[in-house]
Design an enzyme around this catalytic site. Structure first.
Site, short mmCIF file in Angstrom:
data_model
loop_
_atom_site.label_atom_id
_atom_site.label_comp_id
_atom_site.label_asym_id
_atom_site.label_seq_id
_atom_site.Cartn_x
_atom_site.Cartn_y
_atom_site.Cartn_z
CG ASP A 67 -3.00 -8.67 0.34
OD1 ASP A 67 -2.12 -8.88 1.19
OD2 ASP A 67 -4.03 -8.01 0.60
CG HIS A 75 -6.82 -5.34 1.73
ND1 HIS A 75 -6.40 -6.28 2.66
CD2 HIS A 75 -7.97 -4.82 2.21
CE1 HIS A 75 -7.26 -6.31 3.66
NE2 HIS A 75 -8.22 -5.44 3.42
CG ASP A 85 -5.12 -10.14 3.25
OD1 ASP A 85 -4.81 -10.73 2.19
OD2 ASP A 85 -4.94 -8.91 3.40
CG HIS A 98 -1.98 -1.04 1.22
ND1 HIS A 98 -2.85 -1.22 0.16
CD2 HIS A 98 -2.29 -1.99 2.14
CE1 HIS A 98 -3.66 -2.22 0.44
NE2 HIS A 98 -3.34 -2.72 1.61
#
Length: 343
Positions: free
Chosen positions: A196, A198, A285, A160
């Site tokens: 992932d 996200h 995740d 991120h």
């Protein structure tokens, strides 16, 4: 497979974060890395090796010098302001605000260099993030030296983080730093496949206008999930980078079949791009028990995901990203890596 990890990565140890408007217990905690390390080192195919310090210069090939210095100085700035505990921003430049001047005040700096309020900073963050980036760099160096696969147990995670901002528990973009290092070592093309829950918004932004680094991401639909403002299917790159970004957003509740189908689409694009090296930004995740995610993959799905990723057939660096079901994290990562190594 060589495993790269430093205990220095555990120094970032926030106690609290802001979530859903409340101050709650932090979920990106040192135990995440400890659980993964313990599980991976039980696999007979894993060789944990000492790391070299490859310096700050490779990090600044990706991140702005002033941003790196801000993270380095944050602890001193926070203490000088008479503050205790974790540092959180509360104001950001809006759409019509100026961004050509960095504020002198600490609160202005925090807002300038961040994009969310949920990522705690401490005086120990820089050292841990620096060591995490070194894990990725050592993994990349191992590929240059002839290894076919390596695992960088990066914590804090990185995908991120942008050139000059942090967020999503990420401070230095470990995968991007590794990709740039591989380019600087002579690789013509590098692919980064972000697997992932996200979207890897920071990685996409760093390489969005470049033709030498391909970015692909399988993730939850940004209309419904963090980071919300990047990761749509129509984001394909600009300028020289047009056609080299590929996003595969999936609905909440996605199960293994649809997740694997999206990975297969990405692998086909990687094959067309024909990179010298592949970096996998690996977050688990997507596991059904993850406390901040809403996909439905199970522990039993992990070996198959690993085997599927091995099918890219390229020298591969796996870089750890998310995964917050701490009690299950180690066994999930180990099962995925075991599937990767056995295929």
């Amino acid at each position: 497979m060589k495993l790269f990890f430093s205990p220095d990565q555990l120094a970032h140890n926030p106690q609290k974060e802001i979530s859903d408007g409340a101050l709650v217990d932090a979920v990106e905690v040192p135990m995440r890395a400890e659980m993964v390390f313990d599980a991976l080192t039980k696999l007979p195919q894993i060789d944990h090796v000492p790391m070299r310090d490859l310096g700050r210069a490779p990090i600044e090939r990706v991140h702005d010098h002033d941003y790196v210095s801000f993270l380095e100085q944050l602890g001193e700035l926070w203490a000088d302001a008479g503050r205790e505990g974790e540092a959180f921003p509360f104001v950001w430049p809006g759409r019509d605000f100026r961004t050509d001047k960095v504020p002198h005040h600490l609160d202005g700096k925090l807002g300038f260099y961040s994009f969310d309020a949920g990522t705690p900073l401490t005086g120990k963050t820089y050292g841990a993030a620096y060591a995490s980036a070194q894990s990725a760099l050592n993994g990349a160096q191992a590929l240059v030296q002839g290894e076919q696969a390596a695992f960088a147990l990066c914590r804090p995670p990185g995908h991120h983080a942008g050139k000059n901002y942090y967020g999503g528990y990420c401070f230095f973009n470990n995968a991007a730093v590794a990709a740039q290092y591989l380019r600087d070592q002579g690789a013509a093309r590098v692919s980064i496949f972000d697997v992932d829950y996200h979207h890897g918004n920071g990685t996409q932004a760093i390489f969005y206008d470049r033709a030498d680094v391909q970015f692909l991401s399988v993730h939850a639909d940004p209309l419904e999930e963090y980071p919300y403002f990047l990761g749509h299917a129509d984001e394909c790159g600009v300028g020289e980078g047009e056609g080299h970004t590929h996003n595969y957003p999936l609905p909440l509740g996605t199960e293994a079949k649809a997740f694997k189908a999206a990975i297969e689409k990405g692998l086909a694009e990687i094959d067309r791009f024909d990179p010298d090296y592949l970096i996998i930004s690996l977050g688990v995740d997507f596991f059904e028990g993850d406390p901040i995610s809403q996909f439905k993959l199970t522990h039993a799905d992990m070996p198959g995901i690993g085997a599927l990723l091995k099918g890219a057939g390229r020298p591969t660096l796996l870089v750890m990203e998310g995964g917050y079901a701490v009690d299950d994290l180690g066994r999930n990562v180990a099962a995925l890596i075991d599937g990767f190594l056995r295929s």
